[in-house]
Design a protein around this motif. Structure first.
Motif, PDB file in Angstrom:
ATOM      1  N   UNK A   1       0.842  -1.365   0.101  1.00  0.00           N
ATOM      2  CA  UNK A   1       0.103  -0.188   0.059  1.00  0.00           C
ATOM      3  C   UNK A   1       0.903   1.220  -0.032  1.00  0.00           C
ATOM      4  N   UNK A   2       0.679   2.106  -0.949  1.00  0.00           N
ATOM      5  CA  UNK A   2       1.399   3.283  -1.009  1.00  0.00           C
ATOM      6  C   UNK A   2       1.164   4.590  -0.077  1.00  0.00           C
ATOM      7  N   UNK A   3       0.876   4.132   1.008  1.00  0.00           N
ATOM      8  CA  UNK A   3       0.440   5.252   2.065  1.00  0.00           C
ATOM      9  C   UNK A   3       0.404   4.646   3.347  1.00  0.00           C
ATOM     10  N   UNK A   4       0.918   5.111   4.496  1.00  0.00           N
ATOM     11  CA  UNK A   4       0.564   4.628   5.889  1.00  0.00           C
ATOM     12  C   UNK A   4      -1.122   4.230   5.895  1.00  0.00           C
TER      13      UNK A   4
ATOM     14  N   UNK B   1      14.865   2.447   9.976  1.00  0.00           N
ATOM     15  CA  UNK B   1      13.860   2.736  10.812  1.00  0.00           C
ATOM     16  C   UNK B   1      12.518   3.285  10.479  1.00  0.00           C
ATOM     17  N   UNK B   2      12.030   2.758   9.109  1.00  0.00           N
ATOM     18  CA  UNK B   2      10.858   3.229   8.733  1.00  0.00           C
ATOM     19  C   UNK B   2       9.674   2.432   9.289  1.00  0.00           C
ATOM     20  N   UNK B   3       9.741   1.664  10.097  1.00  0.00           N
ATOM     21  CA  UNK B   3       8.558   0.716  10.516  1.00  0.00           C
ATOM     22  C   UNK B   3       8.017   0.033   9.525  1.00  0.00           C
ATOM     23  N   UNK B   4       6.480   0.267   9.669  1.00  0.00           N
ATOM     24  CA  UNK B   4       5.504  -0.321   8.784  1.00  0.00           C
ATOM     25  C   UNK B   4       5.529   0.362   7.263  1.00  0.00           C
TER      26      UNK B   4
END
Length: 367
Positions: free
Chosen positions: A46-49, A325-328
Motif C-alpha cells: 500500500x503506497x500510504x501509511x 527505521x521506517x517501521x511499517x
C-alpha cells in the motif's frame, strides 16, 4: 573502489543505488541474502501509511512526496526491465473509522482528497464488502504496488547498469576505519572499499551500527500475512477495517495482513496468526471464506520509537550514513527518504527539510 557502498538490498538500498548510479556514480550494493527478499518482499505494497492522519508531520511529508513518485517509477522500471511492478491507483475504502473527524481535518490541512461516502457508493465500488455499513471513508488517489515485483524490477535494472556492482550473499561483518572515517566494509570474502558507506539494513541496521559503537534504536517487529487464491474481480481495491486490510493483485489474488509481534528476529509463522488474519479478511470480504489460503509468511519490519526514520550521516564518523527505521512504512517512504539522503550525499538542494530525520540528538554512542 566505488564512490558509494550500500549495505542492504531491500527497496531502500536498491532505490538509493539507482539514484546514485543515475547521477553518474559507481556503487557497490552488498546484500547478505538476495536483494528484495526481506521486509520489502513481505509487505503489502500500500503506497500510504494505513491511517495517515495518525502519523507525525515528518512521516506525512515523506509519504506525500513519495506517493506521487510511484507511477513514474513503475512505468520506468517496466519499460527498462519488462517486469511490471503492477502499480494500481484504485483508491482505498476505510470501514469503521472511529476518528473520522481527525481524518477529515488532516485531509483538509494537507490537501488530500478524503470523503465520507454512502453505502450505495461503497457497495458499488466493492460489491463483496461486508454488508451492513451505512457509510465509509474514501481516499480515491491511493495506490498500491506489487512489492515482490517492484523488488524484482529494481534488481533487474541495477544488474544492467554498468556503474553498479551487485554483491549478493555478501554479509557485512564490520566497517573499515581510518582515524574517524569509515573507508569501507569487512565481509567474509574480504574488505570492500568505498568513499562513502550507507547502511540500509532494515531491521538489522542496529546490529550493523553496533560495530561502530552506535546505539540506533531500531528493532525487528514481525508481521505475518496470508494470500488468498481468489478469482479476478472479487476484490478491486484496498479495503481497511480495524487495522487489518485486504489488497487485490492483478491476477485476482488477495493479500490480507498483518500482525504486529515483538519476537526479535524470529520469522516463523503460526496457526493462531493465520486463523486471525483469515477471520479479519473474511470480516472485510465474506466471500473470501470460499477461497483457499495459498500462502502464509512473515517478515521483519525495522521498528523505531516514533516511526520517523533515521536518515543522514552518523555523528562522529565521516563517510558513514544511515537510512533505516521506517517501521511499517518502508515501501511507502522509500522514494522520498532515499532522495533526501542522496541530496545530502551529492550536495543538492533537499526535497524536504532534513532536520527531523537526522541522527544527531536521536542516537547515542556506546563509547
Amino acid at each position: 573502489m566505488s564512490d558509494f557502498l550500500v549495505v542492504g538490498g531491500g527497496v531502500i538500498g536498491m532505490m538509493t543505488t539507482l539514484q546514485l548510479a543515475d547521477a553518474g556514480h559507481s556503487v557497490t550494493l552488498l546484500e547478505r541474502g538476495r536483494c528484495g527478499r526481506e521486509a520489502s518482499w513481505a509487505g503489502g505494497g500500500i503506497v500510504s501509511p494505513l491511517y495517515p492522519w495518525r502519523h507525525s508531520a515528518p512521516v506525512s511529508r515523506l509519504a506525500t512526496w513519495s506517493e506521487g513518485f510511484y507511477p513514474e517509477l513503475a512505468l520506468r522500471l517496466f519499460e527498462e526491465t519488462g517486469v511490471d511492478p503492477e502499480y494500481r491507483q484504485k483508491g482505498l475504502l476505510y470501514l469503521r473509522v472511529d476518528d473520522e473527524a481527525q481524518a477529515e481535518r488532516w485531509a483538509r490541512e494537507v490537501g488530500k482528497p478524503l470523503e465520507r461516502v454512502s453505502a450505495d457508493f461503497l457497495y458499488a465500488k466493492e460489491p463483496q464488502a461486508a454488508p451492513g455499513f451505512d457509510d465509509a471513508l474514501w481516499m480515491p488517489t491511493l495506490g498500491s504496488i506489487r512489492n515482490p515485483r517492484l523488488g524484482q524490477a529494481l534488481r533487474c535494472r541495477l544488474e544492467a547498469m554498468p556503474r553498479v556492482t551487485l554483491r549478493e550473499g555478501s554479509e557485512v561483518t564490520g566497517f573499515r576505519q581510518s582515524a574517524a572515517r569509515v573507508t569501507g566494509v569487512e565481509t567474509a570474502d574480504g574488505i570492500v572499499e568505498g568513499d562513502h558507506t550507507i547502511v540500509c539494513g532494515g531491521a538489522w541496521a542496529a546490529e550493523l551500527l553496533e560495530r561502530v559503537w552506535m546505539a540506533l534504536p531500531v528493532r525487528p517487529v514481525k508481521g505475518q500475512m496470508i494470500l488468498f487464491e481468489a478469482p479476478p474481480g472479487l476484490v478491486n481495491r484496498v479495503v481497511l477495517m480495524d487495522g487489518r486490510y485486504v489488497i487485490p493483485r492483478a491476477d485476482g489474488r488477495v493479500l490480507a495482513g498483518s500482525t504486529l509481534e515483538e519476537t526479535g528476529f524470529d520469522k516463523t509463522t503460526d496457526a493462531e496468526a493465520k486463523a486471525s488474519l483469515r477471520a479479519s479478511a473474511i470480516g472485510i470480504v465474506p466471500a473470501l471464506a470460499e477461497c483457499e489460503v495459498e500462502h502464509h509468511w512473515a517478515g521483519l519490519r525495522p521498528g523505531s520509537p516514533d516511526g520517523v526514520p533515521f536518515i543522514g550521516a552518523v555523528p562522529g564518523l565521516e563517510g558513514l550514513h544511515v537510512n533505516a527505521g521506517h517501521y511499517r512504512n518502508g515501501l511507502v517512504l522509500a522514494p522520498a527518504s532515499t532522495h533526501l539522503l542522496v541530496d545530502a550525499l551529492l550536495g543538492r538542494e533537499p526535497i524536504l527539510d532534513p532536520v527531523p530525520y537526522r541522527l544527531e540528538g536521536r542516537v547515542t554512542s556506546r563509547r
